[in-house]
Design a protein around this motif. Structure first.
Motif: not given
Length: 217
Positions: A173, A183, A185-186, A193, A195
């Protein structure tokens, strides 16, 4: 080389260590294999490569010399041209779930000229591993079954893509640290997202490139 010849070579090595009247069962025990299992391997001509390599490694005996009678000059030339990387049998989830904590790996040999293309982004001082990807959350940049090159120990920087061990498994990621959270994120906008607390995660290494449709591995 078949199992009969391999067995005789292993007996020769044990003989140099002072052992006498060496039987197949003695070879099996030295390899950490039961005599019955070894007899079956010998009957099927099924070579226990991992156990033999461990046996040779403990004695600092060249694997190439044992199997192929390859001389040091040829070995040096080969080492200059090729590098061995670890291809992990885990699959890094690009979506959700897919937990797999199995850390077994195979060794693959790659021409260093190819590796230089990847090392351009991180430098040759970092160890590179290969992890297969699963899922679609990082599409279109990373696809399922891509072989992802991971630079272990690369310094962390917000916004870069990393392989991360999380409570949900191994993922690849884009990463951001916020307070005590990480965090993830894609690239695929269909995925929101996620966490985790930083103490729950371990950054394995930085994603520096991939190989796609490599069917010979």
């Amino acid at each position: 080389m078949d199992m009969n010849e391999i067995t005789e070579r292993l007996k020769d090595i044990l003989a140099t260590e002072g052992k006498k009247n060496i039987k197949d069962a003695d070879v099996a025990r030295e390899l950490g294999i039961s005599p019955n299992a070894y007899a079956q391997m010998k009957f099927r001509n099924s070579i226990p490569y991992k156990e033999i390599m461990d046996f040779l490694s403990k004695r600092n005996i060249s694997i190439n010399l044992f199997f192929y009678n390859q001389e040091n000059k040829n070995l040096e030339a080969s080492e200059k041209r090729y590098k061995t990387l670890r291809l992990f049998n885990v699959r890094a989830s690009l979506g959700g779930g897919g937990y797999n904590d199995d850390e077994e790996f195979d060794e693959v040999v790659i021409d260093k000229k190819i590796l230089q293309k990847f090392e351009h982004g991180c430098g040759p001082m970092y160890d590179l591993d290969i992890i297969s990807a699963i899922g679609d959350s990082m599409e279109p940049h990373i696809m399922e079954d891509d072989l992802c090159m991971i630079a272990r120990g690369y310094p962390y920087k917000d916004g870069d893509v990393y392989a991360v061990n999380t409570p949900d498994g191994l993922v690849i990621k884009e990463c951001y640290k916020q307070a005590d959270e990480l965090m993830l994120v894609s690239y695929n906008p269909l995925y929101t997202p996620i966490r985790f607390r930083q103490c729950e995660c371990q950054i394995v290494g930085k994603f520096i490139g991939l190989m796609r449709d490599v069917r010979w591995i």
